[in-house]
Design a protein around this motif. Structure first.
Motif, PDB file in Angstrom:
ATOM      1  N   ALA A   1       0.750  -1.183   0.123  1.00  0.00           N
ATOM      2  CA  ALA A   1      -0.005  -0.008  -0.082  1.00  0.00           C
ATOM      3  C   ALA A   1       0.946   1.251  -0.030  1.00  0.00           C
ATOM      4  O   ALA A   1       0.471   2.108  -0.865  1.00  0.00           O
ATOM      5  N   SER A   2       1.737   1.036   0.842  1.00  0.00           N
ATOM      6  CA  SER A   2       2.859   2.332   0.783  1.00  0.00           C
ATOM      7  C   SER A   2       3.485   2.667  -0.486  1.00  0.00           C
ATOM      8  O   SER A   2       3.625   3.880  -0.920  1.00  0.00           O
ATOM      9  N   THR A   3       3.868   1.486  -1.278  1.00  0.00           N
ATOM     10  CA  THR A   3       4.487   1.666  -2.531  1.00  0.00           C
ATOM     11  C   THR A   3       3.649   2.458  -3.526  1.00  0.00           C
ATOM     12  O   THR A   3       3.923   3.409  -4.265  1.00  0.00           O
ATOM     13  N   ILE A   4       2.268   2.020  -3.546  1.00  0.00           N
ATOM     14  CA  ILE A   4       1.350   2.440  -4.358  1.00  0.00           C
ATOM     15  C   ILE A   4       1.027   4.059  -4.020  1.00  0.00           C
ATOM     16  O   ILE A   4       0.831   4.923  -4.771  1.00  0.00           O
ATOM     17  N   LEU A   5       1.165   4.236  -2.604  1.00  0.00           N
ATOM     18  CA  LEU A   5       0.799   5.684  -2.282  1.00  0.00           C
ATOM     19  C   LEU A   5       1.951   6.648  -2.747  1.00  0.00           C
ATOM     20  O   LEU A   5       1.974   7.775  -3.325  1.00  0.00           O
ATOM     21  N   ARG A   6       3.202   6.055  -2.619  1.00  0.00           N
ATOM     22  CA  ARG A   6       4.180   6.856  -3.223  1.00  0.00           C
ATOM     23  C   ARG A   6       4.222   6.990  -4.631  1.00  0.00           C
ATOM     24  O   ARG A   6       4.734   8.062  -5.013  1.00  0.00           O
ATOM     25  N   ALA A   7       3.878   5.935  -5.136  1.00  0.00           N
ATOM     26  CA  ALA A   7       3.787   6.308  -6.910  1.00  0.00           C
ATOM     27  C   ALA A   7       2.908   7.056  -7.440  1.00  0.00           C
ATOM     28  O   ALA A   7       3.054   7.922  -8.225  1.00  0.00           O
ATOM     29  N   VAL A   8       1.637   7.040  -6.780  1.00  0.00           N
ATOM     30  CA  VAL A   8       0.650   7.948  -7.260  1.00  0.00           C
ATOM     31  C   VAL A   8       0.660   9.285  -6.916  1.00  0.00           C
ATOM     32  O   VAL A   8       0.400  10.336  -7.654  1.00  0.00           O
ATOM     33  N   ARG A   9       1.529   9.660  -5.792  1.00  0.00           N
ATOM     34  CA  ARG A   9       2.192  11.098  -5.833  1.00  0.00           C
ATOM     35  C   ARG A   9       2.794  11.653  -6.680  1.00  0.00           C
ATOM     36  O   ARG A   9       3.124  12.839  -6.816  1.00  0.00           O
ATOM     37  N   VAL A  10       3.699  10.868  -7.477  1.00  0.00           N
ATOM     38  CA  VAL A  10       4.433  11.430  -8.547  1.00  0.00           C
ATOM     39  C   VAL A  10       3.983  10.725  -9.861  1.00  0.00           C
ATOM     40  O   VAL A  10       4.574  10.421 -10.887  1.00  0.00           O
ATOM     41  N   ALA A  11       2.597  10.488 -10.013  1.00  0.00           N
ATOM     42  CA  ALA A  11       1.928   9.820 -11.030  1.00  0.00           C
ATOM     43  C   ALA A  11       2.349  10.497 -12.480  1.00  0.00           C
ATOM     44  O   ALA A  11       2.655   9.886 -13.382  1.00  0.00           O
TER      45      ALA A  11
END
Length: 339
Positions: free
Chosen positions: A220-230
């Protein structure tokens, strides 16, 4: 397809991205109800929709992907222009695309690349009998290029270190819970299709909803970090595949396995072989050298003759069905949503 009968699907061939697309009984499939933008494209060689688009399906109940009895493949995508639904089917030597929603024009403009127009299968030269036979039996294989990073990245992260059933369940639950109905006729009825959530929506999913979907804090944290720099990640579509992988791997939690799985779909990268996989080295080792215990280093050594086309070679090996018999028990499924 060479021979009288198509190869029988196995666990290995399904993993190679083979989706059964029924052949329409006769004539052109009936037009779906509702206004649609339409494009017709003529491929320059054999084209198998199930093989080309199969890697985009995340499980048989994927709410963003469907193959229907009339011979159509449906996809619901979030494009830079907004959500869109694409229906693709073949008739004779033509492929017809119909699209709905704000992203319809974007989807139709990129229809040829989605179906492998940017791919060059003639650049591939088989070096092993099993690969040559698989290629002969699958002449319609092309590598898709979606031009979208996030829609491949998020489900790939969900597939990290868990069984495919767990990952497919998480993807299905999260898309249906936080996505939106697909535009056009696919978004209504008893089994509506869904467009995955926007980047901002992913970022706002509460921690307990990840938990209910069986997604641990690390993924979940990986996805959250990724979508912040989508936006920065989506820009990688215009970069060479290797550079795109490097940009993806800047995000903590995204490694070579995940980045390869993404560019295989977003870029149609023929050389992006997946390393760090639990089963692939043993399958490649068994098919090419009879070595079921091959590791990543041995797999890469065996694939050296296919430099520049290693992903295509690995896919053909998967589609050949020549995997070793299972000896170890399956990875146990742990549903953290029940903890």
């Amino acid at each position: 397809m060479a021979g009288r009968f198509a190869p029988r699907p196995t666990r290995t061939t399904v993993r190679g991205g083979d989706v059964a697309v029924p052949v329409a009984a006769s004539g052109v499939p009936r037009q779906a109800v509702g206004p649609a933008r339409v494009r017709t494209w003529v491929p320059d060689g054999p084209l198998d929709l199930g093989l080309v688009l199969g890697p985009l399906r995340r499980g048989p109940a994927d709410p963003t992907f469907r193959a229907t009895r009339d011979g159509s493949v449906w996809r619901a995508s979030r494009t830079p222009a907004g959500p869109g639904t694409l229906r693709v089917y073949g008739h004779g030597g033509e492929v017809r695309g119909e699209a709905w929603g704000p992203g319809a024009e974007w989807l139709l403009e990129r229809l040829p690349e989605l179906l492998g127009a940017a791919d060059d299968p003639d650049a591939f030269v088989p070096r092993h009998r099993v690969v040559a036979l698989a290629r002969h039996r699958r002449p319609g294989l092309r590598l898709t290029r979606t031009g979208l990073v996030l829609e491949s990245l998020i489900p790939s992260v969900l597939e990290q270190k868990v069984t495919t059933d767990e990952a497919y369940r998480a993807w299905r639950l999260l898309v249906r819970r936080f996505g939106e109905p697909a535009p056009g006729p696919a978004g209504v009825g008893e089994r509506p299709m869904w467009v995955m959530p926007a980047a901002r929506t992913w970022a706002l999913i509460p921690s307990w909803e990840w938990h209910r979907a069986g997604v641990d804090d690390k993924r979940a944290s990986t996805i959250l970090r990724a979508v912040r720099v989508a936006a920065r990640l989506e820009q990688a579509v215009g970069m060479p595949a290797a550079d795109a992988q490097a940009r993806l791997e800047v995000v903590p939690g995204i490694g070579p396995w995940t980045s390869a799985e993404v560019v295989q779909r977003s870029h149609g990268a023929p050389d992006a072989v997946t390393v760090g996989d639990l089963h692939l080295p043993g399958i490649v080792g068994w098919a090419l050298a009879g070595d079921r215990h091959a590791d990543d280093a041995e797999m890469l050594r065996l694939l050296e003759p296919y430099a520049g086309q290693r992903h295509r070679a690995a896919r053909l090996i998967l589609l050949s069905g020549k995997g070793p018999a299972r000896r170890a028990p399956k990875m146990p499924r742990v549903d953290i949503g029940l903890l």
